[in-house]
Each structure stands twice: as structure tokens, then as C-alpha cells.
Design an enzyme around this catalytic site. Structure first.
Site, PDB file in Angstrom:
ATOM      1  N   ASP A 167       0.821  -1.207   0.000  1.00 38.67           N
ATOM      2  CA  ASP A 167       0.000   0.000   0.000  1.00 38.67           C
ATOM      3  C   ASP A 167       0.862   1.267   0.000  1.00 38.67           C
ATOM      4  O   ASP A 167       1.975   1.272   0.517  1.00 38.67           O
ATOM      5  CB  ASP A 167      -0.912  -0.015   1.254  1.00 38.67           C
TER       6      ASP A 167
HETATM    7  C1  LIG Z   1      -3.346  -1.684  -6.315  1.00 39.81           C
HETATM    8  C2  LIG Z   1      -2.550  -1.593  -5.044  1.00 39.81           C
HETATM    9  C3  LIG Z   1      -1.459  -2.611  -4.943  1.00 39.81           C
HETATM   10  C4  LIG Z   1      -1.986  -0.209  -4.905  1.00 39.81           C
HETATM   11  C5  LIG Z   1      -1.533   0.137  -3.498  1.00 39.81           C
HETATM   12  O1  LIG Z   1      -1.304   1.537  -3.402  1.00 39.81           O
HETATM   13  P1  LIG Z   1      -2.546   2.485  -3.493  1.00 39.81           P
HETATM   14  O2  LIG Z   1      -2.967   2.631  -4.899  1.00 39.81           O
HETATM   15  O3  LIG Z   1      -3.622   2.065  -2.522  1.00 39.81           O
HETATM   16  O4  LIG Z   1      -1.911   3.883  -3.028  1.00 39.81           O
HETATM   17  P2  LIG Z   1      -2.465   4.873  -1.916  1.00 39.81           P
HETATM   18  O5  LIG Z   1      -2.832   4.035  -0.722  1.00 39.81           O
HETATM   19  O6  LIG Z   1      -1.300   5.787  -1.638  1.00 39.81           O
HETATM   20  O7  LIG Z   1      -3.659   5.562  -2.498  1.00 39.81           O
HETATM   21 MG   LIG Z   2      -4.050   2.389  -0.655  1.00 42.91          MG
END
Ligand SMILES: CC(C)CCOP(=O)(O)OP(=O)(O)O
Ligand SMILES: [Mg+2]
Length: 240
Positions: free
Chosen positions: A16
Site C-alpha cells: 500500500d
Molecule cells: C493496487 C494496489 C497494490 C496499490 C496500493 O497503493 P494504493 O494505490 O492504494 O496507493 P495509496 O494508498 O497511496 O492511495
Molecule cells: Mg491504498
């Protein structure tokens, strides 16, 4: 220092923070996802080197389909590019790749690529890389219960036969001999499971870290492993 005999068999990771990483650099979300692929490739290498048997990563949640279409399409094409570019090295390194989740929602070309990648690596026993794509922990339990109910309806089993292992056999993690992650790592500071593996996490140790996924490297993984090796897992028991 880390002890090989205390290494977890199965590590699960909620990758994440890709988009925040990109935004911090004034880049489009795709740049964050591209950077995230490098972290993932590095983690697979480390897990293989450290004798871990299974790595399961949350690559795309069933609930991620609500994201902007341009980002979803980018991610689908990224998954295709990554499988194409990595499949030969997975075969060479004895890595078995398995994909769990509702594949019917994926582009047909990606479905075909996944099928071929699973087929061509299914004999590999050194290390198993499970990628959750379009995956929902709740749906995994629902489809398992549906299979069990179908068997009861057909008279193949009696109600008295229904127990935990009968349901576990039907979960999408029945593709591995180590279905229960020993350790779950989530990056970017979020403290939630987000409908990832649910049943399988019953006695999993959790490790949360602020690092954004694209920045996650061997130092972060070592920190997670060190924390894991200091844990006393009692499975409901109490301190002696
Ligand atoms: C699709 C998944 C692995 C992406 C993880 O990062 P994210 O897109 O949730 O990014 P953010 O939490 O920073 O919005
Ligand atoms: Mg995310």
C-alpha cells in the site's frame, strides 16, 4: 540478527502507498505502481533467499474496481507486462506462480497469460508466489461455503461432516500446502485488513510499517522479520 529456523513459512503483504508515493513526487499514479513492481520483485528474491516457502501479495482488491477507469486499465496492462517480463525467470528460479481472485473480471488476454503462467510453473516446489488479483476475502469464504452446500445438496456429504477443514479445502488458498500466513505486513501506515485474506489470517502475526510500498526494501523486511521472530505465538493458550 535473524535466525533461519525462525523464518515464517508463509508471508502475506498488503502493498500500500503507491499513489501517495507518486503524488509526493508530482508523478501520475502509474509511476507509483511501476515503482511498486520493483519493490515486489526485490521481495520475491529476498523471500527465496531466506527460505520462505510462500509469499502472498494483495495486488488488486475486488473493491479496487471502483477506482478511476484510467488507473484500473493501467494496472491491468501493468500486470500483463510484469507476467510477460518475469515468467522466464520464475521458471528458471523454480518459482510457482498462483493467482487467486475473481479472474472473470480481468481482460481475456490477462486471464490467458495468468492461466499459462500457472500451468508452466505448477510443478515448481522451491517457492510459491500467490498474487491476489480482483480478490475479496469475504467472497472467498462465500464461494467455499457454496461448494460445501452444493456437496450437501447432492448428498455427497452429511451436515455432520461440515467442519473447518472441509471449508478450508474450498478456499482459494487451497493451491498451497501452507494456506495460513504466519506474518502479514501492511505498508504506508494503514492499520486495516481491507477485505484481504480473512479466514486464513485467524492466527497470523501482523506487522504495520509507515514506509510506502515503492520504498519498501530489505531494511524494512528485516525489521518485519526481526519483529516476527520475537513474537510468542500462543494460539489461544497463555504464558507458561
Ligand atoms: C493496487 C494496489 C497494490 C496499490 C496500493 O497503493 P494504493 O494505490 O492504494 O496507493 P495509496 O494508498 O497511496 O492511495
Ligand atoms: Mg491504498
Amino acid at each position: 540478527t535473524l535466525q533461519r529456523e525462525l523464518m515464517p513459512k508463509h508471508v502475506a503483504v498488503i502493498m500500500d502507498g503507491n499513489v501517495r508515493w507518486a503524488r509526493q513526487r508530482g508523478l501520475p499514479s502509474g509511476a507509483g505502481h511501476e515503482a511498486g513492481v520493483k519493490s515486489l520483485r526485490q521481495l520475491v528474491e529476498i523471500c527465496c533467499r531466506w527460505g520462505i516457502k510462500v509469499l502472498t501479495v494483495f495486488a488488486f482488491s475486488y473493491d479496487n474496481w471502483i477506482r478511476p477507469q484510467v488507473e484500473v486499465e493501467f494496472l491491468m496492462s501493468l500486470f500483463e507486462r510484469v507476467i510477460k517480463s518475469e515468467i522466464e525467470s520464475f521458471k528458471r528460479e523454480g518459482i510457482r506462480i498462483s493467482v487467486i481472485g475473481d479472474s472473470t473480471k480481468l481482460p481475456p488476454s490477462l486471464q490467458q497469460l495468468i492461466h499459462d503462467a500457472e500451468e508452466s510453473t505448477k510443478e515448481n516446489s522451491k517457492f510459491q508466489f500467490i498474487v491476489a488479483v480482483s480478490y475479496s476475502g469475504k467472497y472467498d469464504v462465500v464461494q467455499a461455503c457454496k461448494s460445501v452446500a452444493q456437496k450437501a445438496k447432492e448428498g455427497v456429504i452429511e451436515l455432520g461432516d461440515i467442519n473447518e477443514s472441509l471449508i478450508e479445502q474450498e478456499l482459494e488458498t487451497n493451491c498451497t500446502e501452507y494456506p495460513y500466513p504466519d506474518l502479514l505486513i501492511r505498508t504506508s501506515g494503514e492499520l486495516r485488513v481491507s477485505n484481504f485474506l480473512l479466514w486464513q489470517l485467524a492466527y497470523t502475526e501482523f506487522f504495520f510499517i509507515q514506509t510506502l510500498w515503492p520504498d519498501f526494501g530489505i531494511e524494512d523486511f528485516t525489521e518485519a522479520m526481526t519483529s516476527f521472530q520475537q513474537r510468542q505465538r500462543r494460539y489461544g493458550g497463555r504464558k507458561p
